[in-house]
Design an enzyme around this catalytic site. Structure first.
Site, PDB file in Angstrom:
ATOM      1  N   GLY A  30       2.856  -1.119   4.239  1.00 54.65           N
ATOM      2  CA  GLY A  30       2.888   0.291   3.914  1.00 54.65           C
ATOM      3  C   GLY A  30       4.353   0.612   3.737  1.00 54.65           C
ATOM      4  N   GLY A  31       4.886   1.291   4.831  1.00 53.65           N
ATOM      5  CA  GLY A  31       6.160   1.962   4.400  1.00 53.65           C
ATOM      6  C   GLY A  31       7.522   1.211   3.681  1.00 53.65           C
TER       7      GLY A  31
ATOM      8  N   GLY B 167       2.696   2.022  10.977  1.00 54.43           N
ATOM      9  CA  GLY B 167       3.603   2.961  10.791  1.00 54.43           C
ATOM     10  C   GLY B 167       4.394   3.411  11.961  1.00 54.43           C
TER      11      GLY B 167
ATOM     12  N   SER C 119       3.950  -2.477  10.400  1.00 51.12           N
ATOM     13  CA  SER C 119       5.305  -2.389  10.398  1.00 51.12           C
ATOM     14  C   SER C 119       5.848  -3.629  10.020  1.00 51.12           C
ATOM     15  CB  SER C 119       5.371  -2.308  11.975  1.00 51.12           C
ATOM     16  OG  SER C 119       5.085  -0.557  12.180  1.00 51.12           O
TER      17      SER C 119
ATOM     18  N   GLU D 122      -6.630   4.442   8.047  1.00 54.95           N
ATOM     19  CA  GLU D 122      -6.303   5.821   7.984  1.00 54.95           C
ATOM     20  C   GLU D 122      -7.706   6.491   7.117  1.00 54.95           C
ATOM     21  OE1 GLU D 122      -2.697   5.364   5.856  1.00 54.95           O
ATOM     22  OE2 GLU D 122      -1.681   4.665   7.799  1.00 54.95           O
TER      23      GLU D 122
ATOM     24  N   ASN E  74       0.936  -1.139   0.066  1.00 53.14           N
ATOM     25  CA  ASN E  74       0.086  -0.214   0.012  1.00 53.14           C
ATOM     26  C   ASN E  74       0.957   1.233  -0.141  1.00 53.14           C
ATOM     27  OD1 ASN E  74      -1.812   2.194   0.739  1.00 53.14           O
ATOM     28  ND2 ASN E  74      -2.353   1.555   2.633  1.00 53.14           N
ATOM     29  N   TRP E  75       1.050   1.915  -1.177  1.00 55.99           N
ATOM     30  CA  TRP E  75       1.721   2.952  -1.357  1.00 55.99           C
ATOM     31  C   TRP E  75       1.346   4.598  -0.664  1.00 55.99           C
ATOM     32  CZ3 TRP E  75       4.270   2.413  -6.987  1.00 55.99           C
ATOM     33  CH2 TRP E  75       4.951   1.247  -6.633  1.00 55.99           C
ATOM     34  N   LYS E  76      -0.047   4.161  -0.076  1.00 56.94           N
ATOM     35  CA  LYS E  76      -0.378   5.573   0.301  1.00 56.94           C
ATOM     36  C   LYS E  76      -0.247   6.957  -0.367  1.00 56.94           C
ATOM     37  CE  LYS E  76       0.084   3.086   4.920  1.00 56.94           C
ATOM     38  NZ  LYS E  76       0.133   3.251   6.212  1.00 56.94           N
TER      39      LYS E  76
ATOM     40  N   GLU F 149      -4.999  -5.345  10.581  1.00 55.24           N
ATOM     41  CA  GLU F 149      -3.914  -4.415  11.145  1.00 55.24           C
ATOM     42  C   GLU F 149      -4.207  -3.637  12.414  1.00 55.24           C
ATOM     43  OE1 GLU F 149      -1.973  -3.155   6.796  1.00 55.24           O
ATOM     44  OE2 GLU F 149      -3.899  -2.027   7.269  1.00 55.24           O
TER      45      GLU F 149
ATOM     46  N   HIS G  18      -9.340   0.957   5.171  1.00 55.86           N
ATOM     47  CA  HIS G  18      -8.226   1.129   5.890  1.00 55.86           C
ATOM     48  C   HIS G  18      -8.270   1.966   7.032  1.00 55.86           C
ATOM     49  CE1 HIS G  18      -3.926   2.418   6.795  1.00 55.86           C
ATOM     50  NE2 HIS G  18      -3.555   1.378   6.098  1.00 55.86           N
TER      51      HIS G  18
HETATM   52  P1  PGA Z   1       3.068   0.103   7.837  1.00 56.51           P
HETATM   53  O1  PGA Z   1       1.550   0.361   7.008  1.00 56.51           O
HETATM   54  O2  PGA Z   1       3.641  -0.986   7.077  1.00 56.51           O
HETATM   55  O3  PGA Z   1       3.852   1.499   7.365  1.00 56.51           O
HETATM   56  O4  PGA Z   1       3.075  -0.022   9.070  1.00 56.51           O
HETATM   57  C1  PGA Z   1       0.699  -0.802   6.868  1.00 56.51           C
HETATM   58  C2  PGA Z   1      -0.478  -0.326   6.481  1.00 56.51           C
HETATM   59  O5  PGA Z   1      -1.143   0.911   6.597  1.00 56.51           O
HETATM   60  O6  PGA Z   1      -1.389  -1.141   5.643  1.00 56.51           O
END
Ligand code: PGA
Length: 253
Positions: free
Chosen positions: A236-237, A175, A215, A99, A11-13, A169, A97
């Site tokens: 994500g990251g 993050g 993470s 966020e 997920n590149w957000k 998650e 998600h």
């Molecule tokens: P993260 O994000 O790997 O940066 O913790 C995961 C996600 O939001 O899907």
């Protein structure tokens, strides 16, 4: 052993311009070219989807949207529909998600409508659920997940859910560098699979992939993937850098 094919999803957000996304996708496609044992999906920002789709067309990388709106078209400024996602080559879509829930007011009820739109347009929905730190501390993890699952999936038939993917998650792990331990992830994944078995039967429950997210890094993926009910990861990251992400895809079995 089960026959669920692992899925590693990136997920590149809100990261990467279109040209950066194309370059990253091409490098990643090259790095993972020999690994057919794992499904790999990337979800770049909307503006890059079409170009990334062209860039990865001869690879086994798949494309996903980070969100959608449930209407198929109309006066909904700023929104993107399921058929718009499929028209640029998306196979998956991330829904609910944390966020989106936290910053954009998404609820289990809107998540439910979005999954319906995804299913109706043959997009594989990745339903994201997870508890906050406060909820975990007050021992509400399972009741929170139960509500997110039941409301999110309300009204769906067995047939509707054959392409469903769930991403557990924990919000406190996204993050933050704090990962759930492999045992904590397994405990929740087993709970989610038993909930699915109760509602839809063992066959469907045993075929649905449940991803862990929060993470995930090259150094913790193998431990997570060794768990019986962890079928992949939503990253994500660590999905932004092709080398790092490909090291996750090539986790040790
Ligand atoms: P993260 O994000 O790997 O940066 O913790 C995961 C996600 O939001 O899907």
């Amino acid at each position: 052993m089960n026959d669920r094919k692992p899925l590693i999803a990136g997920n590149w957000k809100m990261f990467k311009t279109c040209s950066e996304a194309i370059a990253t996708a091409k490098q990643l496609a090259h790095l993972i070219r020999k690994n057919q044992a794992v499904d790999v999906m990337i979800a770049p920002p909307f503006i890059a989807l079409e170009k990334v789709s062209e860039a990865i067309k001869d690879s086994h990388l798949s494309l996903g949207g980070q969100n959608l709106f449930w209407q198929s078209e109309g006066a909904y400024t700023g929104e993107i529909s399921a058929n718009m996602l499929t028209s640029v080559g998306c196979e998956y879509v991330i829904i609910g998600h944390s966020e989106r829930r936290q910053y954009f007011g998404e609820s289990d009820a809107t998540v439910n409508r979005k999954i319906r739109a995804a299913v109706d347009h043959h997009l594989k929905p990745i339903l994201c659920i997870g508890e906050s730190e406060k909820e975990r501390e007050s021992k509400d993890t399972f009741s929170v997940l139960d509500k997110q699952m039941k409301t999110g999936l309300k009204g769906f038939s067995l047939d509707d859910l054959t392409s469903l993917i769930i991403a557990y998650e924990p919000v406190w792990a996204i993050g933050t560098g704090k990962t759930a331990t492999a045992d904590q992830a397994q405990e929740v994944h087993r709970f989610l699979r038993s909930m699915l078995a109760t509602s839809y039967g063992n066959t469907l429950a045993n075929s649905i992939r449940i991803l862990y997210g929060g993470s995930v890094k090259p150094d913790n993926i193998s431990e997570l993937m060794a768990m019986a009910d962890v079928d992949g990861a939503l990253v994500g990251g660590a999905s932004l850098d092709p080398e790092t992400f490909s090291n996750i895809v090539h986790f040790e079995k």
